[in-house]
Design a protein around this motif. Structure first.
Motif, PDB file in Angstrom:
ATOM      1  N   ALA A  70      43.107  41.238  38.970  1.00 54.36           N
ATOM      2  CA  ALA A  70      42.690  40.519  37.771  1.00 54.36           C
ATOM      3  C   ALA A  70      43.557  39.287  37.619  1.00 54.36           C
ATOM      4  O   ALA A  70      44.693  39.252  38.108  1.00 54.36           O
ATOM      5  CB  ALA A  70      42.819  41.410  36.535  1.00 54.36           C
ATOM      6  N   SER A  93      38.240  39.953  38.315  1.00 54.96           N
ATOM      7  CA  SER A  93      38.076  39.971  36.863  1.00 54.96           C
ATOM      8  C   SER A  93      39.019  38.957  36.228  1.00 54.96           C
ATOM      9  O   SER A  93      40.146  38.771  36.685  1.00 54.96           O
ATOM     10  CB  SER A  93      38.378  41.363  36.302  1.00 54.96           C
ATOM     11  OG  SER A  93      37.466  42.317  36.788  1.00 54.96           O
ATOM     12  N   CYS A 114      30.378  33.803  36.374  1.00 56.47           N
ATOM     13  CA  CYS A 114      30.858  35.189  36.422  1.00 56.47           C
ATOM     14  C   CYS A 114      29.699  36.174  36.466  1.00 56.47           C
ATOM     15  O   CYS A 114      29.771  37.205  37.154  1.00 56.47           O
ATOM     16  CB  CYS A 114      31.762  35.466  35.219  1.00 56.47           C
ATOM     17  SG  CYS A 114      33.345  34.586  35.293  1.00 56.47           S
ATOM     18  N   ARG A 115      28.607  35.857  35.756  1.00 50.15           N
ATOM     19  CA  ARG A 115      27.436  36.732  35.806  1.00 50.15           C
ATOM     20  C   ARG A 115      26.847  36.758  37.212  1.00 50.15           C
ATOM     21  O   ARG A 115      26.523  37.828  37.748  1.00 50.15           O
ATOM     22  CB  ARG A 115      26.377  36.250  34.807  1.00 50.15           C
ATOM     23  CG  ARG A 115      25.122  37.132  34.794  1.00 50.15           C
ATOM     24  CD  ARG A 115      23.995  36.542  33.973  1.00 50.15           C
ATOM     25  NE  ARG A 115      24.359  36.417  32.569  1.00 50.15           N
ATOM     26  CZ  ARG A 115      24.449  35.288  31.911  1.00 50.15           C
ATOM     27  NH1 ARG A 115      24.227  34.133  32.537  1.00 50.15           N
ATOM     28  NH2 ARG A 115      24.762  35.262  30.639  1.00 50.15           N
ATOM     29  N   VAL A 119      31.266  39.395  38.142  1.00 50.37           N
ATOM     30  CA  VAL A 119      32.684  39.462  37.765  1.00 50.37           C
ATOM     31  C   VAL A 119      32.810  39.558  36.250  1.00 50.37           C
ATOM     32  O   VAL A 119      32.081  38.901  35.506  1.00 50.37           O
ATOM     33  CB  VAL A 119      33.425  38.204  38.278  1.00 50.37           C
ATOM     34  CG1 VAL A 119      34.785  38.048  37.626  1.00 50.37           C
ATOM     35  CG2 VAL A 119      33.579  38.272  39.793  1.00 50.37           C
ATOM     36  N   ARG A 120      33.744  40.369  35.804  1.00 51.80           N
ATOM     37  CA  ARG A 120      33.979  40.506  34.367  1.00 51.80           C
ATOM     38  C   ARG A 120      34.698  39.280  33.828  1.00 51.80           C
ATOM     39  O   ARG A 120      35.715  38.861  34.366  1.00 51.80           O
ATOM     40  CB  ARG A 120      34.816  41.748  34.095  1.00 51.80           C
ATOM     41  CG  ARG A 120      35.053  42.008  32.604  1.00 51.80           C
ATOM     42  CD  ARG A 120      36.041  43.119  32.421  1.00 51.80           C
ATOM     43  NE  ARG A 120      36.159  43.513  31.015  1.00 51.80           N
ATOM     44  CZ  ARG A 120      37.138  44.246  30.530  1.00 51.80           C
ATOM     45  NH1 ARG A 120      38.088  44.679  31.339  1.00 51.80           N
ATOM     46  NH2 ARG A 120      37.188  44.557  29.258  1.00 51.80           N
ATOM     47  N   ALA A 122      36.418  38.012  30.261  1.00 48.89           N
ATOM     48  CA  ALA A 122      36.869  38.377  28.923  1.00 48.89           C
ATOM     49  C   ALA A 122      37.608  37.187  28.317  1.00 48.89           C
ATOM     50  O   ALA A 122      38.072  36.303  29.035  1.00 48.89           O
ATOM     51  CB  ALA A 122      37.786  39.596  28.976  1.00 48.89           C
ATOM     52  N   PHE A 297      42.035  45.088  28.446  1.00 54.36           N
ATOM     53  CA  PHE A 297      41.440  44.308  29.532  1.00 54.36           C
ATOM     54  C   PHE A 297      41.649  44.979  30.885  1.00 54.36           C
ATOM     55  O   PHE A 297      40.730  45.076  31.702  1.00 54.36           O
ATOM     56  CB  PHE A 297      42.049  42.908  29.547  1.00 54.36           C
ATOM     57  CG  PHE A 297      41.706  42.102  30.768  1.00 54.36           C
ATOM     58  CD1 PHE A 297      40.383  41.762  31.062  1.00 54.36           C
ATOM     59  CD2 PHE A 297      42.710  41.679  31.645  1.00 54.36           C
ATOM     60  CE1 PHE A 297      40.070  41.019  32.208  1.00 54.36           C
ATOM     61  CE2 PHE A 297      42.402  40.946  32.776  1.00 54.36           C
ATOM     62  CZ  PHE A 297      41.082  40.613  33.061  1.00 54.36           C
ATOM     63  N   GLY A 300      40.557  49.219  30.085  1.00 55.30           N
ATOM     64  CA  GLY A 300      39.439  49.596  29.220  1.00 55.30           C
ATOM     65  C   GLY A 300      39.937  50.067  27.867  1.00 55.30           C
ATOM     66  O   GLY A 300      41.101  50.443  27.714  1.00 55.30           O
ATOM     67  N   ASP A 307      37.357  46.805  22.238  1.00 58.89           N
ATOM     68  CA  ASP A 307      37.384  46.224  23.567  1.00 58.89           C
ATOM     69  C   ASP A 307      37.618  44.719  23.445  1.00 58.89           C
ATOM     70  O   ASP A 307      37.437  44.126  22.378  1.00 58.89           O
ATOM     71  CB  ASP A 307      36.063  46.488  24.298  1.00 58.89           C
ATOM     72  CG  ASP A 307      36.204  46.345  25.804  1.00 58.89           C
ATOM     73  OD1 ASP A 307      37.315  46.037  26.277  1.00 58.89           O
ATOM     74  OD2 ASP A 307      35.189  46.524  26.517  1.00 58.89           O
ATOM     75  N   ASP A 310      33.879  39.562  25.274  1.00 55.29           N
ATOM     76  CA  ASP A 310      33.354  39.146  26.569  1.00 55.29           C
ATOM     77  C   ASP A 310      33.008  37.659  26.551  1.00 55.29           C
ATOM     78  O   ASP A 310      33.138  36.969  25.530  1.00 55.29           O
ATOM     79  CB  ASP A 310      32.144  39.990  26.978  1.00 55.29           C
ATOM     80  CG  ASP A 310      30.978  39.887  25.992  1.00 55.29           C
ATOM     81  OD1 ASP A 310      30.961  38.959  25.156  1.00 55.29           O
ATOM     82  OD2 ASP A 310      30.063  40.738  26.064  1.00 55.29           O
TER      83      ASP A 310
END
Length: 337
Positions: A70, A93, A114-115, A119-120, A122, A297, A300, A307, A310
């Motif tokens: 990450a 991430s 990222c979509r 990939v996540r 945040a 992050f 989880g 959380d 996003d």
């Protein structure tokens, strides 16, 4: 778990490095090659990494070659996009400092990158993790407060360019106090209101505060109307004087049909007076919101817990800011794009 902090431009970078270096099972490395815009006296690069006691990569290429699981992007707002897109290209991430970007177009490109890469993405909104906000959210979610009618919020603080000059340079930050301080409360409301979305914004700004130091707006009041009829006002000013003992704070009053809820996100402190320095002082205790955000992050949320925001949420708050700037310029309400 291996985590890389990319750029030390943001004031929170040093704090993230310290927190990550103390987390069991986490290896951390920092990289800060883009120091061309740093002001004299700003501690950046290897010097900051050595001060904090973490490993350092001279280039972003070396940081990614290290193989991070990450990354945390702490660059100037206008430089978020290339670093987030690079993380997406590497399939890593990414937690991006707020606001998501300096422009809506950049924010949209980051979310899409990222979509497309799976990939996540945040966004660093630590106030979500305040126990005070958790209590407000629980009261609203349970129906105890009734339907929310209005919200009054204030995110005031010191002018951050004293720590990092770029905060008051629009080509790097995207604006002044409105860009810097609207998004925290806009994010809380994005989370609190669920399906209700901002539809119209009216804003007024000025730079009467600190006009001798910067040209950007240093004070602002933003009114946001939501699709369920609720109205929120956000004081987003850099209004703390240079001598103030605190950097700032965030307060929220939520008016419901059956109850009024009040929160202060950063008031877990003992207040006093420092005789030696001749000014007020604070001794904080309680939860470290940045640490809670980083843990959420990386690992989880806890069961039933909050959380991290996003990329889509970060983009919604950025659109509120863009509408606020358009409204302040035109003098009329502006629809949220």
């Amino acid at each position: 778990m291996k985590v890389a902090v990319l750029s030390f431009a943001h004031v929170h970078a040093a704090g993230y490095l310290r927190l990550l270096s103390r987390m069991p099972g986490v290896e951390v490395i920092g990289s800060d090659p883009d120091q061309d815009l740093a002001a004299p006296g700003e501690v950046r690069g290897r010097a900051l990494a050595d001060e904090v006691g973490v490993a350092y990569a001279p280039t972003y290429e070396e940081a990614f070659a290290w193989g991070p699981d990450a990354v945390i992007v702490c660059s100037e707002n206008a430089r978020h996009r290339p670093l987030v897109e690079r993380a997406a290209l590497h399939g890593v991430s990414v937690l991006c400092e707020k606001p998501l970007a300096a422009s809506v177009a950049d924010g949209e490109a980051m979310v899409e990158a990222c979509r497309a890469a799976g990939v996540r993405l945040a966004v660093a909104f630590p106030v979500r993790f305040s126990p005070a906000y958790a209590a407000v959210k629980a009261a609203v979610a349970s129906g105890e407060a009734g339907r929310v009618l209005a919200v009054s919020g204030a995110n005031n603080g010191s002018m951050p360019n004293r720590a990092r000059r770029w905060f008051a340079e629009p080509e790097l930050s995207g604006g002044g106090a409105l860009m810097d301080h609207t998004v925290h409360i806009a994010d809380l409301l994005d989370d609190l209101f669920g399906d209700a979305r901002p539809v119209e914004v009216y804003a007024q700004t000025n730079n009467l505060l600190h006009a001798d130091e910067v040209a950007v707006e240093t004070a602002g009041l933003v009114s946001v109307t939501y699709s369920d009829g609720a109205v929120a006002t956000i004081d987003c000013s850099w209004s703390h004087p240079r001598s103030h003992h605190s950097w700032g704070g965030l307060e929220l009053t939520v008016v419901g049909e059956r109850a009024t809820l009040e929160m202060d996100a950063f008031d877990q402190k003992v207040h006093g007076f420092d005789e030696r320095r001749g000014r007020g002082t604070e001794l904080p205790f309680g939860a470290d919101l940045d640490e809670l955000m980083l843990r959420a992050f990386l690992y989880g949320p806890e069961e039933g817990g909050i959380d991290v925001a996003d990329g889509e949420g970060g983009l919604r708050t950025l659109r509120v800011v863009a509408a606020a700037y358009a409204s302040a310029e035109s003098g009329a309400p502006v629809a949220v794009g």
